[in-house]
Design a protein around this motif. Structure first.
Motif, PDB file in Angstrom:
ATOM      1  N   ALA A 149      73.614  24.473  24.116  1.00  0.00           N
ATOM      2  CA  ALA A 149      73.970  23.281  23.491  1.00  0.00           C
ATOM      3  C   ALA A 149      72.990  22.648  22.885  1.00  0.00           C
ATOM      4  O   ALA A 149      71.880  22.581  23.547  1.00  0.00           O
ATOM      5  N   HIS A 150      73.254  21.927  21.863  1.00  0.00           N
ATOM      6  CA  HIS A 150      72.217  21.069  21.268  1.00  0.00           C
ATOM      7  C   HIS A 150      72.294  19.646  21.513  1.00  0.00           C
ATOM      8  O   HIS A 150      73.233  19.018  21.171  1.00  0.00           O
ATOM      9  N   VAL A 151      71.535  19.396  22.633  1.00  0.00           N
ATOM     10  CA  VAL A 151      71.593  17.989  23.310  1.00  0.00           C
ATOM     11  C   VAL A 151      70.245  17.504  23.271  1.00  0.00           C
ATOM     12  O   VAL A 151      69.216  18.235  23.720  1.00  0.00           O
ATOM     13  N   HIS A 152      69.967  16.385  22.484  1.00  0.00           N
ATOM     14  CA  HIS A 152      68.643  15.803  22.658  1.00  0.00           C
ATOM     15  C   HIS A 152      67.882  15.439  23.979  1.00  0.00           C
ATOM     16  O   HIS A 152      68.784  15.002  24.637  1.00  0.00           O
ATOM     17  N   GLY A 153      66.676  16.083  24.221  1.00  0.00           N
ATOM     18  CA  GLY A 153      66.203  15.474  25.584  1.00  0.00           C
ATOM     19  C   GLY A 153      66.301  16.848  26.320  1.00  0.00           C
ATOM     20  O   GLY A 153      65.735  16.907  27.605  1.00  0.00           O
ATOM     21  N   PHE A 164      61.553  14.932  15.571  1.00  0.00           N
ATOM     22  CA  PHE A 164      62.477  14.854  14.324  1.00  0.00           C
ATOM     23  C   PHE A 164      62.941  16.302  14.030  1.00  0.00           C
ATOM     24  O   PHE A 164      62.305  17.265  14.669  1.00  0.00           O
ATOM     25  N   GLU A 165      63.920  16.568  13.149  1.00  0.00           N
ATOM     26  CA  GLU A 165      64.576  17.933  13.100  1.00  0.00           C
ATOM     27  C   GLU A 165      64.628  18.386  11.663  1.00  0.00           C
ATOM     28  O   GLU A 165      65.735  18.941  11.114  1.00  0.00           O
ATOM     29  N   ARG A 166      63.702  18.153  10.654  1.00  0.00           N
ATOM     30  CA  ARG A 166      63.741  18.308   9.403  1.00  0.00           C
ATOM     31  C   ARG A 166      62.275  18.783   9.142  1.00  0.00           C
ATOM     32  O   ARG A 166      61.155  18.705   9.718  1.00  0.00           O
ATOM     33  N   GLU A 194      70.854  19.916   9.767  1.00  0.00           N
ATOM     34  CA  GLU A 194      70.898  18.864  10.793  1.00  0.00           C
ATOM     35  C   GLU A 194      70.938  19.401  12.333  1.00  0.00           C
ATOM     36  O   GLU A 194      71.390  20.519  12.331  1.00  0.00           O
ATOM     37  N   HIS A 195      70.234  19.028  12.931  1.00  0.00           N
ATOM     38  CA  HIS A 195      70.303  19.131  14.607  1.00  0.00           C
ATOM     39  C   HIS A 195      69.502  20.730  14.513  1.00  0.00           C
ATOM     40  O   HIS A 195      70.174  21.802  14.724  1.00  0.00           O
ATOM     41  N   ALA A 196      68.458  20.773  14.087  1.00  0.00           N
ATOM     42  CA  ALA A 196      67.887  22.002  14.062  1.00  0.00           C
ATOM     43  C   ALA A 196      67.060  22.228  15.238  1.00  0.00           C
ATOM     44  O   ALA A 196      66.704  21.352  16.162  1.00  0.00           O
TER      45      ALA A 196
HETATM   46 ZN   LIG Z   1      69.710  17.387  16.823  1.00  0.00          ZN
END
Ligand SMILES: [Zn+2]
Length: 201
Positions: free
Chosen positions: A49-53, A80-82, A138-140
C-alpha cells in the motif's frame, strides 16, 4: 476528539492516495486508505500500500541469512515524490539513495546472531528517471533491499528498526510481513511505541 495514540494506527487521514476537500472527501480518503491497507494485509507480494507516513517491510529469516525488502512511498522518507528540483532537494534525494545503498545503521539485530550487512540496493524511478523518460510519476516509491549474513539465526526473534526511525522522522508507522522459521507474522509498529519488530515470542 483528539487523543494520544497508544499503538493504534496513526497514519493520518489526509495521507491516503486520494485527497478531496470536506468531510465526505475525508471519509472517502479514509476508506480508500483502509482498503489499501486491507489489500496489503492480504499478502499480495509486492503490491504494498502507498500510504504517506507508512513504510512496508518484508522480512525473511532463513538459516544464516536475513533479507529485508522495503517498498516505501518517497513521501515517507523524503517529503516529495518527483525528481528533485532545488539544490536542497537534490542533496536530500542523493542522501536518501546513498543511505539506503550503504544500508548501514538502519537495522540492528541481537549481537548473538552475528549478523553483518552483506549487500544493499535501492532504486527510485522518480528520483533517477531513466534517460528519455518524460512522464511525471505520482505517488512514487523507493524500492530497497538489504541482505545480512548471520552466524546463527536460530534464536533470532526481532529486528531493531530504531535506526530507520531515527534517520527518517516522517515515518509514522512500519508494517512488516515476516517469514521466519517460527511461522509467518504481520507486525505494525507505530513511532514511539517500540523500536523492535518481534515475532515467535
Ligand atoms: Zn504518495
Amino acid at each position: 476528539m483528539s487523543r494520544s495514540s497508544d499503538g493504534d494506527r496513526v497514519v493520518p487521514a489526509g495521507s491516503a492516495p486520494v485527497r478531496r476537500r470536506g468531510a465526505r472527501g475525508g471519509l472517502l480518503a479514509g476508506l480508500l486508505g483502509v482498503l489499501a491497507l486491507t489489500a496489503q494485509a492480504g499478502g499480495q507480494g509486492h503490491a504494498a500500500a502507498h500510504v504517506h507516513g507508512l513504510v512496508p517491510l518484508e522480512i525473511v529469516v532463513e538459516p544464516g541469512v536475513v533479507t529485508i525488502g522495503m517498498e516505501a512511498p518517497l513521501d515517507s522518507l523524503l517529503g516529495f515524490e518527483r525528481a528533485p528540483r532545488s539544490a536542497a532537494e537534490k542533496q536530500a534525494a542523493q542522501a536518501l539513495l546513498q543511505a539506503l545503498r550503504s544500508g548501514q545503521g538502519l537495522f540492528a539485530f541481537d549481537p548473538a546472531a552475528g549478523c553483518l550487512l552483506q549487500g544493499a540496493s535501492a532504486t527510485s524511478e522518480a528520483l533517477e528517471p531513466p534517460a528519455g523518460a518524460a512522464r511525471t510519476v505520482e505517488h512514487a516509491d523507493v524500492d530497497a533491499r538489504f541482505e545480512f549474513r548471520c552466524t546463527t539465526t536460530q534464536a533470532l526473534r526481532a529486528v531493531d528498526v530504531g535506526g530507520l526511525l531515527d534517520r527518517y522522522s516522517r515515518i509514522r508507522q512500519i508494517e512488516a510481513g515476516i517469514v521466519a522459521p517460527q511461522g509467518q507474522f504481520k507486525r505494525t509498529l507505530a513511532r514511539g511505541a517500540a523500536r523492535q519488530l518481534t515475532w515467535g515470542r
